[in-house]
Write a protein that holds these residues in place. Structure first.
Motif, mmCIF file in Angstrom:
data_model
loop_
_atom_site.group_PDB
_atom_site.id
_atom_site.type_symbol
_atom_site.label_atom_id
_atom_site.label_comp_id
_atom_site.label_asym_id
_atom_site.label_seq_id
_atom_site.Cartn_x
_atom_site.Cartn_y
_atom_site.Cartn_z
ATOM 1 N N VAL A 228 0.947 -1.053 0.163
ATOM 2 C CA VAL A 228 -0.248 -0.066 0.153
ATOM 3 C C VAL A 228 0.796 1.334 -0.368
ATOM 4 N N ARG A 229 2.210 1.127 0.641
ATOM 5 C CA ARG A 229 2.727 2.687 1.466
ATOM 6 C C ARG A 229 3.465 2.507 -0.593
ATOM 7 N N ILE A 230 4.048 1.503 -0.984
ATOM 8 C CA ILE A 230 4.815 1.635 -2.299
ATOM 9 C C ILE A 230 4.341 1.616 -3.416
ATOM 10 N N SER A 231 2.538 1.675 -3.423
ATOM 11 C CA SER A 231 1.974 2.155 -4.443
ATOM 12 C C SER A 231 2.312 2.822 -5.366
ATOM 13 N N PRO A 232 2.302 4.552 -5.149
ATOM 14 C CA PRO A 232 2.578 5.547 -5.917
ATOM 15 C C PRO A 232 4.204 5.331 -6.462
#
Lengths: 302, 323
Positions: A228-232
Protein backbone atom coordinates in the motif's frame (compact mmCIF):
# COMPACT_ATOMS: atom_id res chain seq x y z
CA UNK A 1 -7.46 47.29 8.85
CA UNK A 2 -8.70 43.91 7.69
CA UNK A 3 -8.97 45.28 4.18
CA UNK A 4 -5.44 46.55 4.29
CA UNK A 5 -4.07 43.22 5.45
CA UNK A 6 -5.91 41.44 2.69
CA UNK A 7 -4.45 43.82 0.19
CA UNK A 8 -0.99 43.25 1.59
CA UNK A 9 -1.51 39.50 1.39
CA UNK A 10 -2.46 39.82 -2.24
CA UNK A 11 0.66 41.79 -2.96
CA UNK A 12 2.81 39.18 -1.26
CA UNK A 13 1.10 36.45 -3.19
CA UNK A 14 1.73 38.28 -6.41
CA UNK A 15 5.35 38.75 -5.49
CA UNK A 16 5.65 35.07 -4.64
CA UNK A 17 4.11 34.16 -7.98
CA UNK A 18 6.49 36.48 -9.80
CA UNK A 19 9.51 34.94 -8.10
CA UNK A 20 8.20 31.49 -8.94
CA UNK A 21 7.85 32.36 -12.60
CA UNK A 22 11.33 33.87 -12.55
CA UNK A 23 12.79 30.62 -11.28
CA UNK A 24 11.16 28.52 -13.96
CA UNK A 25 11.56 31.09 -16.76
CA UNK A 26 14.66 29.54 -18.34
CA UNK A 27 12.95 26.20 -18.58
CA UNK A 28 9.77 27.79 -19.88
CA UNK A 29 11.61 29.50 -22.74
CA UNK A 30 13.36 26.25 -23.56
CA UNK A 31 10.13 24.32 -23.40
CA UNK A 32 8.34 26.65 -25.81
CA UNK A 33 11.13 27.08 -28.34
CA UNK A 34 13.02 23.82 -28.13
CA UNK A 35 10.23 21.38 -27.30
CA UNK A 36 6.78 22.68 -28.15
CA UNK A 37 7.83 24.22 -31.44
CA UNK A 38 9.62 21.10 -32.72
CA UNK A 39 6.64 19.05 -31.58
CA UNK A 40 4.24 21.19 -33.60
CA UNK A 41 6.66 21.16 -36.52
CA UNK A 42 6.76 17.38 -36.51
CA UNK A 43 2.97 17.36 -36.94
CA UNK A 44 3.48 19.58 -39.97
CA UNK A 45 6.37 17.49 -41.33
CA UNK A 46 4.35 14.33 -41.10
CA UNK A 47 2.25 15.47 -44.04
CA UNK A 48 5.13 16.74 -46.16
CA UNK A 49 7.81 15.33 -48.33
CA UNK A 50 11.07 17.01 -47.41
CA UNK A 51 14.47 17.51 -48.91
CA UNK A 52 17.43 19.24 -47.31
CA UNK A 53 19.12 21.57 -49.73
CA UNK A 54 21.79 24.20 -49.32
CA UNK A 55 19.18 26.97 -49.31
CA UNK A 56 16.99 25.34 -46.71
CA UNK A 57 14.24 22.76 -46.57
CA UNK A 58 11.99 22.10 -49.53
CA UNK A 59 8.50 20.85 -48.65
CA UNK A 60 5.75 19.30 -50.75
CA UNK A 61 2.38 18.40 -49.31
CA UNK A 62 1.64 14.70 -49.73
CA UNK A 63 -1.32 14.11 -47.44
CA UNK A 64 -1.30 10.91 -45.42
CA UNK A 65 1.12 9.14 -47.75
CA UNK A 66 3.84 9.21 -45.09
CA UNK A 67 1.64 7.30 -42.70
CA UNK A 68 0.61 4.51 -45.02
CA UNK A 69 3.41 4.08 -47.57
CA UNK A 70 5.27 1.49 -45.52
CA UNK A 71 2.18 -0.61 -44.99
CA UNK A 72 1.56 -0.60 -48.73
CA UNK A 73 5.18 -1.29 -49.60
CA UNK A 74 5.60 -4.17 -47.22
CA UNK A 75 2.53 -6.11 -46.22
CA UNK A 76 4.42 -7.84 -43.44
CA UNK A 77 5.48 -4.53 -41.90
CA UNK A 78 2.82 -4.57 -39.21
CA UNK A 79 3.59 -8.10 -38.12
CA UNK A 80 7.35 -7.77 -38.34
CA UNK A 81 7.92 -4.35 -36.82
CA UNK A 82 4.89 -2.51 -35.46
CA UNK A 83 3.36 -5.33 -33.43
CA UNK A 84 6.62 -6.50 -31.81
CA UNK A 85 7.51 -2.85 -31.16
CA UNK A 86 4.33 -2.41 -29.16
CA UNK A 87 3.78 -5.81 -27.62
CA UNK A 88 7.10 -7.51 -26.90
CA UNK A 89 8.26 -4.76 -24.62
CA UNK A 90 4.90 -4.16 -22.99
CA UNK A 91 4.59 -7.79 -21.93
CA UNK A 92 7.89 -7.38 -20.16
CA UNK A 93 6.65 -4.46 -18.06
CA UNK A 94 4.68 -6.28 -15.33
CA UNK A 95 7.48 -8.83 -14.94
CA UNK A 96 9.95 -6.00 -14.66
CA UNK A 97 7.85 -4.20 -12.04
CA UNK A 98 7.34 -7.31 -9.89
CA UNK A 99 10.95 -8.41 -10.18
CA UNK A 100 12.35 -5.00 -9.28
CA UNK A 101 10.08 -4.71 -6.24
CA UNK A 102 11.17 -8.16 -5.12
CA UNK A 103 14.85 -7.38 -5.59
CA UNK A 104 14.44 -4.04 -3.82
CA UNK A 105 12.83 -5.75 -0.81
CA UNK A 106 15.64 -8.28 -0.69
CA UNK A 107 18.29 -5.57 -1.01
CA UNK A 108 16.59 -3.59 1.74
CA UNK A 109 17.12 -6.39 4.25
CA UNK A 110 20.21 -6.52 6.37
CA UNK A 111 22.77 -9.15 5.38
CA UNK A 112 26.49 -9.48 4.86
CA UNK A 113 27.73 -8.06 1.58
CA UNK A 114 24.68 -5.91 1.06
CA UNK A 115 26.74 -2.98 -0.21
CA UNK A 116 28.44 -5.15 -2.81
CA UNK A 117 25.12 -6.64 -3.90
CA UNK A 118 23.60 -3.20 -4.27
CA UNK A 119 26.57 -1.99 -6.27
CA UNK A 120 26.14 -4.92 -8.64
CA UNK A 121 22.41 -4.41 -9.07
CA UNK A 122 22.81 -0.73 -9.86
CA UNK A 123 25.46 -1.41 -12.49
CA UNK A 124 22.83 -1.56 -15.24
CA UNK A 125 21.89 2.03 -14.41
CA UNK A 126 25.39 3.03 -15.42
CA UNK A 127 25.63 1.00 -18.58
CA UNK A 128 22.03 0.48 -19.59
CA UNK A 129 20.57 1.58 -22.91
CA UNK A 130 24.06 2.51 -23.94
CA UNK A 131 25.99 1.35 -26.88
CA UNK A 132 27.73 -1.40 -24.92
CA UNK A 133 24.48 -3.20 -24.23
CA UNK A 134 23.62 -2.96 -27.88
CA UNK A 135 26.96 -4.41 -28.86
CA UNK A 136 26.48 -7.16 -26.33
CA UNK A 137 23.13 -7.97 -27.79
CA UNK A 138 24.70 -8.16 -31.22
CA UNK A 139 27.78 -10.12 -30.28
CA UNK A 140 27.67 -11.52 -26.80
CA UNK A 141 24.32 -13.20 -26.89
CA UNK A 142 24.90 -14.45 -30.38
CA UNK A 143 24.18 -18.13 -30.87
CA UNK A 144 27.40 -18.62 -32.78
CA UNK A 145 29.16 -17.83 -29.53
CA UNK A 146 27.23 -20.49 -27.71
CA UNK A 147 29.47 -22.01 -25.10
CA UNK A 148 28.42 -23.84 -22.00
CA UNK A 149 27.88 -20.52 -20.31
CA UNK A 150 25.58 -18.89 -22.80
CA UNK A 151 23.66 -22.15 -22.89
CA UNK A 152 22.36 -21.25 -19.47
CA UNK A 153 20.54 -18.31 -20.97
CA UNK A 154 19.32 -20.07 -24.04
CA UNK A 155 15.79 -21.30 -23.64
CA UNK A 156 16.51 -24.80 -24.97
CA UNK A 157 17.94 -25.86 -21.66
CA UNK A 158 14.90 -24.73 -19.71
CA UNK A 159 12.49 -25.95 -22.37
CA UNK A 160 13.98 -29.43 -22.11
CA UNK A 161 13.59 -29.46 -18.37
CA UNK A 162 9.99 -28.27 -18.60
CA UNK A 163 9.15 -30.76 -21.31
CA UNK A 164 10.60 -33.55 -19.23
CA UNK A 165 8.53 -32.38 -16.28
CA UNK A 166 5.45 -32.90 -18.44
CA UNK A 167 4.05 -29.38 -18.27
CA UNK A 168 1.55 -28.21 -20.88
CA UNK A 169 2.85 -26.37 -23.93
CA UNK A 170 1.41 -22.96 -22.93
CA UNK A 171 3.24 -22.89 -19.62
CA UNK A 172 6.40 -24.02 -21.37
CA UNK A 173 6.06 -21.17 -23.85
CA UNK A 174 5.59 -18.58 -21.13
CA UNK A 175 8.62 -19.85 -19.23
CA UNK A 176 10.87 -20.00 -22.25
CA UNK A 177 9.76 -16.53 -23.27
CA UNK A 178 10.65 -15.11 -19.88
CA UNK A 179 13.91 -16.99 -19.66
CA UNK A 180 14.84 -15.75 -23.12
CA UNK A 181 14.36 -12.22 -21.90
CA UNK A 182 15.76 -12.54 -18.40
CA UNK A 183 18.96 -10.81 -19.40
CA UNK A 184 17.10 -7.87 -20.89
CA UNK A 185 14.60 -7.68 -18.03
CA UNK A 186 17.22 -7.54 -15.32
CA UNK A 187 19.30 -5.12 -17.30
CA UNK A 188 16.39 -2.74 -17.72
CA UNK A 189 15.36 -2.85 -14.04
CA UNK A 190 18.25 -0.87 -12.57
CA UNK A 191 16.43 2.42 -12.10
CA UNK A 192 13.27 0.67 -10.99
CA UNK A 193 15.12 -1.13 -8.20
CA UNK A 194 16.64 2.18 -7.18
CA UNK A 195 13.23 3.87 -7.10
CA UNK A 196 11.70 1.06 -5.08
CA UNK A 197 14.60 0.97 -2.65
CA UNK A 198 14.29 4.68 -1.95
CA UNK A 199 10.55 4.22 -1.52
CA UNK A 200 10.99 1.33 0.90
CA UNK A 201 13.23 3.42 3.06
CA UNK A 202 10.52 6.05 3.28
CA UNK A 203 8.15 3.65 5.06
CA UNK A 204 8.35 4.32 8.79
CA UNK A 205 9.64 1.33 10.77
CA UNK A 206 7.05 2.06 13.48
CA UNK A 207 4.28 0.75 11.22
CA UNK A 208 5.93 -2.65 10.95
CA UNK A 209 6.54 -2.72 14.69
CA UNK A 210 2.92 -1.92 15.40
CA UNK A 211 1.80 -4.63 12.97
CA UNK A 212 4.13 -7.14 14.58
CA UNK A 213 2.70 -6.42 18.00
CA UNK A 214 -0.75 -7.00 16.59
CA UNK A 215 0.51 -10.38 15.45
CA UNK A 216 0.71 -9.82 11.70
CA UNK A 217 2.77 -12.26 9.64
CA UNK A 218 5.41 -11.12 7.15
CA UNK A 219 2.99 -11.92 4.34
CA UNK A 220 0.29 -9.72 5.86
CA UNK A 221 2.84 -6.98 6.53
CA UNK A 222 3.77 -6.98 2.86
CA UNK A 223 0.23 -6.64 1.55
CA UNK A 224 -1.13 -4.34 4.25
CA UNK A 225 1.85 -2.01 4.67
CA UNK A 226 4.57 -2.34 2.04
CA UNK A 227 2.35 -2.82 -1.00
CA UNK A 228 0.00 0.00 0.00
CA UNK A 229 2.75 2.40 1.00
CA UNK A 230 4.81 1.66 -2.08
CA UNK A 231 1.90 2.04 -4.52
CA UNK A 232 2.78 5.60 -5.60
CA UNK A 233 6.27 4.36 -6.50
CA UNK A 234 4.75 1.44 -8.38
CA UNK A 235 2.88 3.95 -10.49
CA UNK A 236 6.08 5.84 -11.27
CA UNK A 237 7.93 2.60 -11.98
CA UNK A 238 5.16 1.37 -14.25
CA UNK A 239 5.12 4.52 -16.33
CA UNK A 240 8.91 4.72 -16.41
CA UNK A 241 9.21 1.09 -17.53
CA UNK A 242 6.66 1.60 -20.29
CA UNK A 243 8.40 4.74 -21.54
CA UNK A 244 11.74 2.98 -21.40
CA UNK A 245 10.34 0.04 -23.32
CA UNK A 246 8.83 2.19 -26.05
CA UNK A 247 11.94 4.29 -26.53
CA UNK A 248 14.50 1.50 -26.17
CA UNK A 249 16.97 1.62 -29.04
CA UNK A 250 16.52 -2.12 -29.43
CA UNK A 251 12.79 -1.68 -30.00
CA UNK A 252 12.19 -2.70 -33.62
CA UNK A 253 9.93 0.29 -34.25
CA UNK A 254 12.45 2.82 -32.94
CA UNK A 255 15.15 1.06 -34.92
CA UNK A 256 13.06 1.30 -38.05
CA UNK A 257 12.32 5.00 -37.54
CA UNK A 258 16.00 5.78 -37.23
CA UNK A 259 17.03 3.65 -40.16
CA UNK A 260 14.35 5.24 -42.30
CA UNK A 261 15.89 8.61 -41.56
CA UNK A 262 19.58 7.79 -41.38
CA UNK A 263 20.02 5.14 -44.05
CA UNK A 264 17.21 5.95 -46.46
CA UNK A 265 16.89 9.68 -45.82
CA UNK A 266 13.11 9.54 -45.75
CA UNK A 267 12.49 12.48 -43.43
CA UNK A 268 8.73 12.76 -43.80
CA UNK A 269 8.10 9.04 -43.47
CA UNK A 270 10.24 8.66 -40.40
CA UNK A 271 8.52 11.60 -38.69
CA UNK A 272 5.03 10.46 -39.59
CA UNK A 273 5.55 6.89 -38.43
CA UNK A 274 7.36 8.11 -35.32
CA UNK A 275 4.46 10.37 -34.50
CA UNK A 276 1.86 7.69 -35.05
CA UNK A 277 3.86 5.21 -33.01
CA UNK A 278 4.26 7.67 -30.15
CA UNK A 279 0.56 8.46 -30.12
CA UNK A 280 -0.27 4.78 -29.76
CA UNK A 281 2.43 4.35 -27.11
CA UNK A 282 1.11 7.41 -25.32
CA UNK A 283 -2.40 5.97 -25.33
CA UNK A 284 -1.17 2.71 -23.84
CA UNK A 285 0.71 4.63 -21.13
CA UNK A 286 -2.38 6.73 -20.34
CA UNK A 287 -4.56 3.62 -20.07
CA UNK A 288 -2.04 1.88 -17.84
CA UNK A 289 -1.76 5.01 -15.72
CA UNK A 290 -5.51 5.38 -15.38
CA UNK A 291 -5.97 1.77 -14.33
CA UNK A 292 -3.05 1.79 -11.91
CA UNK A 293 -3.73 5.17 -10.33
CA UNK A 294 -7.11 3.92 -9.08
CA UNK A 295 -5.28 1.57 -6.75
CA UNK A 296 -2.72 4.04 -5.54
CA UNK A 297 -2.80 5.10 -1.94
CA UNK A 298 -1.29 8.43 -0.96
CA UNK A 299 -0.19 9.21 2.54
CA UNK A 300 -0.44 12.91 3.14
CA UNK A 301 2.39 13.43 5.54
CA UNK A 302 3.32 16.97 4.53
CA UNK B 1 4.49 -25.74 29.39
CA UNK B 2 3.81 -22.32 28.04
CA UNK B 3 7.51 -21.65 28.08
CA UNK B 4 8.23 -24.77 26.06
CA UNK B 5 5.75 -23.80 23.38
CA UNK B 6 7.32 -20.41 23.09
CA UNK B 7 10.70 -22.02 22.79
CA UNK B 8 9.52 -24.24 19.95
CA UNK B 9 8.07 -21.36 18.05
CA UNK B 10 11.27 -19.46 18.41
CA UNK B 11 13.24 -22.36 17.01
CA UNK B 12 10.90 -22.60 14.04
CA UNK B 13 11.33 -18.91 13.48
CA UNK B 14 15.08 -19.28 13.54
CA UNK B 15 14.93 -22.12 11.07
CA UNK B 16 12.81 -20.22 8.55
CA UNK B 17 15.13 -17.28 8.84
CA UNK B 18 18.13 -19.46 8.14
CA UNK B 19 16.42 -21.05 5.14
CA UNK B 20 15.49 -17.64 3.82
CA UNK B 21 19.02 -16.32 4.13
CA UNK B 22 20.32 -19.31 2.18
CA UNK B 23 17.67 -18.78 -0.50
CA UNK B 24 18.50 -15.09 -0.55
CA UNK B 25 22.16 -15.83 -1.07
CA UNK B 26 21.46 -18.02 -4.10
CA UNK B 27 19.00 -15.53 -5.52
CA UNK B 28 21.36 -12.59 -5.24
CA UNK B 29 24.26 -14.65 -6.46
CA UNK B 30 22.33 -15.89 -9.48
CA UNK B 31 20.98 -12.51 -10.49
CA UNK B 32 24.36 -10.88 -9.95
CA UNK B 33 25.77 -13.47 -12.29
CA UNK B 34 23.27 -12.45 -14.97
CA UNK B 35 24.33 -8.84 -14.56
CA UNK B 36 28.04 -9.49 -14.38
CA UNK B 37 28.10 -12.15 -17.09
CA UNK B 38 28.47 -9.80 -20.08
CA UNK B 39 31.01 -7.68 -18.23
CA UNK B 40 33.09 -10.72 -17.38
CA UNK B 41 32.83 -11.76 -20.97
CA UNK B 42 34.11 -8.39 -22.11
CA UNK B 43 36.98 -8.66 -19.68
CA UNK B 44 37.85 -12.16 -20.75
CA UNK B 45 37.65 -11.57 -24.50
CA UNK B 46 39.37 -8.19 -24.48
CA UNK B 47 42.70 -9.68 -23.48
CA UNK B 48 42.33 -12.99 -25.30
CA UNK B 49 44.57 -13.57 -28.31
CA UNK B 50 42.28 -13.87 -31.32
CA UNK B 51 43.59 -17.34 -32.09
CA UNK B 52 41.88 -18.66 -28.98
CA UNK B 53 38.39 -17.32 -29.80
CA UNK B 54 37.40 -20.45 -31.67
CA UNK B 55 39.37 -22.77 -29.43
CA UNK B 56 36.77 -24.81 -27.59
CA UNK B 57 39.16 -25.58 -24.76
CA UNK B 58 39.24 -21.89 -23.85
CA UNK B 59 36.06 -20.65 -22.22
CA UNK B 60 36.76 -17.87 -19.75
CA UNK B 61 40.42 -17.65 -18.94
CA UNK B 62 42.69 -17.14 -21.94
CA UNK B 63 45.77 -19.36 -22.16
CA UNK B 64 47.85 -16.25 -22.70
CA UNK B 65 47.12 -12.55 -22.48
CA UNK B 66 47.57 -9.94 -25.16
CA UNK B 67 47.16 -6.21 -25.44
CA UNK B 68 46.77 -6.32 -29.22
CA UNK B 69 42.96 -6.12 -29.09
CA UNK B 70 43.06 -3.12 -26.80
CA UNK B 71 45.72 -1.43 -28.90
CA UNK B 72 43.85 -1.82 -32.18
CA UNK B 73 40.57 -0.84 -30.54
CA UNK B 74 42.19 2.33 -29.24
CA UNK B 75 43.52 3.28 -32.64
CA UNK B 76 40.20 2.43 -34.33
CA UNK B 77 38.31 4.58 -31.85
CA UNK B 78 40.84 7.43 -31.75
CA UNK B 79 40.71 6.94 -28.04
CA UNK B 80 42.49 10.11 -26.91
CA UNK B 81 40.35 12.60 -28.79
CA UNK B 82 37.23 10.53 -28.17
CA UNK B 83 37.66 10.52 -24.43
CA UNK B 84 38.39 14.25 -24.42
CA UNK B 85 35.26 15.01 -26.45
CA UNK B 86 33.19 12.78 -24.19
CA UNK B 87 34.48 14.40 -21.03
CA UNK B 88 33.86 17.94 -22.28
CA UNK B 89 30.36 17.05 -23.42
CA UNK B 90 29.40 15.07 -20.32
CA UNK B 91 30.78 17.42 -17.69
CA UNK B 92 29.48 20.49 -19.50
CA UNK B 93 26.01 19.08 -19.97
CA UNK B 94 25.85 17.75 -16.43
CA UNK B 95 26.80 21.15 -15.01
CA UNK B 96 24.27 22.98 -17.18
CA UNK B 97 21.61 20.48 -16.31
CA UNK B 98 22.21 20.91 -12.59
CA UNK B 99 22.03 24.68 -12.95
CA UNK B 100 18.73 24.84 -14.80
CA UNK B 101 16.96 21.81 -13.38
CA UNK B 102 17.73 22.76 -9.78
CA UNK B 103 16.41 26.25 -10.39
CA UNK B 104 13.27 25.04 -12.13
CA UNK B 105 12.69 22.35 -9.52
CA UNK B 106 13.00 24.95 -6.79
CA UNK B 107 10.52 27.22 -8.54
CA UNK B 108 8.03 24.39 -8.78
CA UNK B 109 8.60 23.19 -5.24
CA UNK B 110 8.52 26.36 -3.18
CA UNK B 111 6.40 29.02 -4.86
CA UNK B 112 2.69 29.13 -5.37
CA UNK B 113 1.53 30.54 -8.67
CA UNK B 114 -1.52 29.96 -10.73
CA UNK B 115 -0.05 27.93 -13.58
CA UNK B 116 2.14 25.81 -11.36
CA UNK B 117 0.28 22.52 -11.71
CA UNK B 118 -0.40 22.70 -15.47
CA UNK B 119 3.18 23.76 -16.15
CA UNK B 120 4.51 20.92 -14.08
CA UNK B 121 2.40 18.54 -16.13
CA UNK B 122 4.28 19.87 -19.13
CA UNK B 123 7.55 18.91 -17.42
CA UNK B 124 6.19 15.40 -17.14
CA UNK B 125 5.20 15.57 -20.79
CA UNK B 126 8.83 16.18 -21.74
CA UNK B 127 9.70 12.95 -19.94
CA UNK B 128 7.00 10.94 -21.63
CA UNK B 129 7.47 12.19 -25.18
CA UNK B 130 10.71 10.66 -26.38
CA UNK B 131 13.36 12.76 -28.07
CA UNK B 132 13.04 10.48 -31.08
CA UNK B 133 9.73 12.01 -32.06
CA UNK B 134 10.94 15.59 -32.16
CA UNK B 135 14.56 15.07 -33.06
CA UNK B 136 14.05 15.65 -36.77
CA UNK B 137 12.44 19.08 -36.41
CA UNK B 138 15.06 19.84 -33.79
CA UNK B 139 17.72 18.91 -36.31
CA UNK B 140 16.24 21.35 -38.80
CA UNK B 141 16.05 23.92 -36.04
CA UNK B 142 19.75 23.62 -35.31
CA UNK B 143 20.67 23.41 -38.97
CA UNK B 144 19.03 26.83 -39.44
CA UNK B 145 19.12 28.15 -35.90
CA UNK B 146 17.03 31.30 -35.66
CA UNK B 147 18.01 32.48 -32.16
CA UNK B 148 14.53 31.94 -30.70
CA UNK B 149 12.79 33.74 -33.52
CA UNK B 150 15.13 36.75 -33.75
CA UNK B 151 16.27 35.72 -37.23
CA UNK B 152 12.69 35.40 -38.38
CA UNK B 153 11.88 38.92 -37.16
CA UNK B 154 15.01 40.24 -38.86
CA UNK B 155 13.97 38.41 -42.01
CA UNK B 156 10.51 39.91 -41.89
CA UNK B 157 11.90 43.40 -41.31
CA UNK B 158 14.44 43.24 -44.10
CA UNK B 159 12.21 41.22 -46.41
CA UNK B 160 14.77 38.44 -46.84
CA UNK B 161 14.43 34.76 -46.07
CA UNK B 162 15.16 34.10 -42.40
CA UNK B 163 17.80 31.51 -43.25
CA UNK B 164 20.09 34.39 -44.23
CA UNK B 165 20.25 35.33 -40.55
CA UNK B 166 20.18 31.79 -39.27
CA UNK B 167 23.24 29.92 -38.16
CA UNK B 168 24.20 26.30 -38.77
CA UNK B 169 24.87 24.79 -35.36
CA UNK B 170 25.20 21.19 -36.54
CA UNK B 171 28.62 19.79 -35.72
CA UNK B 172 29.11 22.26 -32.90
CA UNK B 173 28.63 21.49 -29.24
CA UNK B 174 25.95 24.21 -29.09
CA UNK B 175 23.47 21.56 -30.20
CA UNK B 176 23.93 20.09 -26.74
CA UNK B 177 24.67 23.19 -24.68
CA UNK B 178 21.53 25.04 -25.77
CA UNK B 179 18.89 22.41 -24.95
CA UNK B 180 20.56 21.37 -21.70
CA UNK B 181 20.84 24.97 -20.57
CA UNK B 182 17.17 25.53 -21.29
CA UNK B 183 16.12 22.43 -19.38
CA UNK B 184 15.01 20.29 -22.29
CA UNK B 185 18.16 18.22 -22.73
CA UNK B 186 18.51 14.48 -22.28
CA UNK B 187 16.08 13.49 -19.51
CA UNK B 188 16.03 16.98 -18.04
CA UNK B 189 12.44 16.40 -17.01
CA UNK B 190 13.53 13.57 -14.72
CA UNK B 191 16.06 15.85 -13.06
CA UNK B 192 13.56 18.66 -12.58
CA UNK B 193 11.30 16.09 -10.95
CA UNK B 194 14.11 14.89 -8.66
CA UNK B 195 15.02 18.43 -7.60
CA UNK B 196 11.39 19.33 -7.00
CA UNK B 197 10.97 16.35 -4.69
CA UNK B 198 14.18 17.19 -2.88
CA UNK B 199 13.32 20.86 -2.27
CA UNK B 200 9.79 19.98 -1.31
CA UNK B 201 11.04 17.80 1.53
CA UNK B 202 13.20 20.52 3.09
CA UNK B 203 11.67 22.25 6.12
CA UNK B 204 9.89 25.55 5.55
CA UNK B 205 11.79 27.12 8.47
CA UNK B 206 14.97 27.25 6.39
CA UNK B 207 13.53 29.91 4.12
CA UNK B 208 11.80 31.79 6.90
CA UNK B 209 14.99 32.16 8.92
CA UNK B 210 16.89 33.24 5.81
CA UNK B 211 14.23 35.85 5.18
CA UNK B 212 14.61 37.18 8.69
CA UNK B 213 18.35 37.42 8.09
CA UNK B 214 17.54 39.67 5.15
CA UNK B 215 18.14 37.33 2.24
CA UNK B 216 16.16 37.85 -0.94
CA UNK B 217 14.79 34.90 -2.91
CA UNK B 218 17.92 34.40 -5.02
CA UNK B 219 20.27 34.63 -2.04
CA UNK B 220 18.09 32.22 -0.06
CA UNK B 221 18.22 29.80 -2.92
CA UNK B 222 21.99 29.97 -3.35
CA UNK B 223 23.04 30.20 0.29
CA UNK B 224 20.47 28.08 2.08
CA UNK B 225 18.61 25.78 -0.28
CA UNK B 226 21.36 24.60 -2.62
CA UNK B 227 23.75 23.47 0.14
CA UNK B 228 20.91 21.38 1.52
CA UNK B 229 20.40 19.69 -1.83
CA UNK B 230 23.99 18.43 -2.08
CA UNK B 231 23.16 14.75 -2.32
CA UNK B 232 20.57 15.34 -5.04
CA UNK B 233 23.02 17.51 -6.96
CA UNK B 234 25.55 14.70 -6.82
CA UNK B 235 23.01 12.13 -7.94
CA UNK B 236 21.89 14.28 -10.84
CA UNK B 237 25.49 14.90 -11.83
CA UNK B 238 26.25 11.20 -11.93
CA UNK B 239 23.08 10.28 -13.80
CA UNK B 240 23.52 13.09 -16.27
CA UNK B 241 27.17 12.27 -16.84
CA UNK B 242 26.45 8.62 -17.42
CA UNK B 243 23.48 9.18 -19.70
CA UNK B 244 25.41 11.61 -21.84
CA UNK B 245 28.36 9.23 -21.89
CA UNK B 246 26.20 6.43 -23.26
CA UNK B 247 24.30 8.59 -25.71
CA UNK B 248 25.11 7.98 -29.34
CA UNK B 249 21.95 8.44 -31.37
CA UNK B 250 21.51 12.18 -30.81
CA UNK B 251 25.26 12.61 -30.97
CA UNK B 252 25.32 10.93 -34.34
CA UNK B 253 22.74 13.38 -35.63
CA UNK B 254 24.07 16.58 -34.12
CA UNK B 255 27.83 15.94 -34.16
CA UNK B 256 28.35 13.82 -37.27
CA UNK B 257 31.88 15.04 -38.09
CA UNK B 258 33.49 17.04 -35.31
CA UNK B 259 33.74 16.60 -31.57
CA UNK B 260 32.65 12.96 -31.82
CA UNK B 261 32.47 11.49 -28.32
CA UNK B 262 33.70 8.02 -27.48
CA UNK B 263 30.30 6.33 -27.77
CA UNK B 264 29.93 7.41 -31.39
CA UNK B 265 33.52 6.54 -32.21
CA UNK B 266 33.02 3.05 -30.82
CA UNK B 267 29.80 2.64 -32.77
CA UNK B 268 31.39 3.88 -35.99
CA UNK B 269 34.46 1.70 -35.45
CA UNK B 270 32.36 -1.44 -35.08
CA UNK B 271 30.22 -0.50 -38.05
CA UNK B 272 33.30 0.15 -40.11
CA UNK B 273 34.64 -3.28 -39.27
CA UNK B 274 31.49 -5.17 -39.99
CA UNK B 275 30.99 -3.12 -43.13
CA UNK B 276 27.29 -3.05 -42.65
CA UNK B 277 25.47 -3.09 -39.35
CA UNK B 278 22.88 -5.46 -40.76
CA UNK B 279 25.45 -8.04 -41.84
CA UNK B 280 27.11 -9.77 -38.96
CA UNK B 281 30.26 -11.57 -39.91
CA UNK B 282 31.74 -13.15 -36.85
CA UNK B 283 35.40 -12.90 -37.45
CA UNK B 284 37.30 -13.29 -34.16
CA UNK B 285 39.46 -10.27 -34.87
CA UNK B 286 36.42 -8.03 -35.09
CA UNK B 287 35.02 -9.51 -31.93
CA UNK B 288 38.27 -9.02 -30.09
CA UNK B 289 38.44 -5.40 -31.10
CA UNK B 290 34.77 -4.86 -30.27
CA UNK B 291 35.13 -6.37 -26.81
CA UNK B 292 38.30 -4.43 -26.13
CA UNK B 293 36.62 -1.27 -27.40
CA UNK B 294 33.63 -1.85 -25.15
CA UNK B 295 35.97 -2.35 -22.20
CA UNK B 296 37.87 0.85 -22.92
CA UNK B 297 34.55 2.64 -23.33
CA UNK B 298 33.01 1.61 -20.01
CA UNK B 299 36.26 1.77 -18.05
CA UNK B 300 36.07 5.52 -17.18
CA UNK B 301 32.40 5.31 -16.15
CA UNK B 302 33.05 2.13 -14.22
CA UNK B 303 35.92 3.82 -12.38
CA UNK B 304 33.70 6.77 -11.47
CA UNK B 305 30.96 4.40 -10.36
CA UNK B 306 33.25 2.37 -8.12
CA UNK B 307 34.46 5.57 -6.45
CA UNK B 308 31.09 7.29 -6.25
CA UNK B 309 28.93 4.20 -5.72
CA UNK B 310 28.37 4.90 -2.06
CA UNK B 311 27.10 8.46 -2.46
CA UNK B 312 25.23 7.48 -5.54
CA UNK B 313 22.98 5.09 -3.68
CA UNK B 314 22.72 7.31 -0.63
CA UNK B 315 21.94 10.34 -2.78
CA UNK B 316 19.00 8.65 -4.45
CA UNK B 317 17.78 7.30 -1.15
CA UNK B 318 17.96 10.59 0.70
CA UNK B 319 16.45 12.55 -2.15
CA UNK B 320 13.40 10.53 -1.20
CA UNK B 321 11.78 10.09 -4.56
CA UNK B 322 8.14 9.89 -3.73
CA UNK B 323 5.39 9.30 -6.24
Amino acid sequence: MAKKRKHKGGQMQRREARTGYAFISIWLIGFIFLFLRPLCMSFYYAFQEMKVTQEGMVYTYVGIKNFIYKFQEDIYFFGSTVWPGLSKFVIRTPICVILSLFIAIVLNQKFHGRTVARAVFFLPVIITSGIVVQLLREYGMDTSMETENTYLFASNGIAEILANAGLPQIIQDIFTDISDQIFDIIWMSGIQILLYLSGLQGIPASEYEAAKIEGATAWECFWKITWVRISPITLVVLVYTLIDAFTDVANPMIKFIFEEYQLRGNLGGSTALGLAYCLVAFLIIIIAYAIASKHVFYVNDN
Amino acid sequence: MKKGKMFGRQRLHKLTRMLWSIARFFLIFGLSFVILFPLLQILSKAFMPIGQFLDTSVVWIPKSLTLNNVRSAMSFMEYGSGIWNSLVLCIGCAALQIFTCAMTGYGFARFRFRLREPLFLLVLLTIIIPTQIIFLPTYVQYRFFDFFGVSRILGMVTGQDYTVFAKNLIDTRWTFWIPTFFGVGIRSGVFIYLFRQCFRNLPKELEESAKIDGCNAVMTYIKVMLPNAKSTILTVFLFSFVWHWNEYILVRTYLPQNHQPLALKLKLATELMVGNAAVRVNIPAQMGITYAGALMFILPVLAIYIVAQKWFVEGVESSGIKG
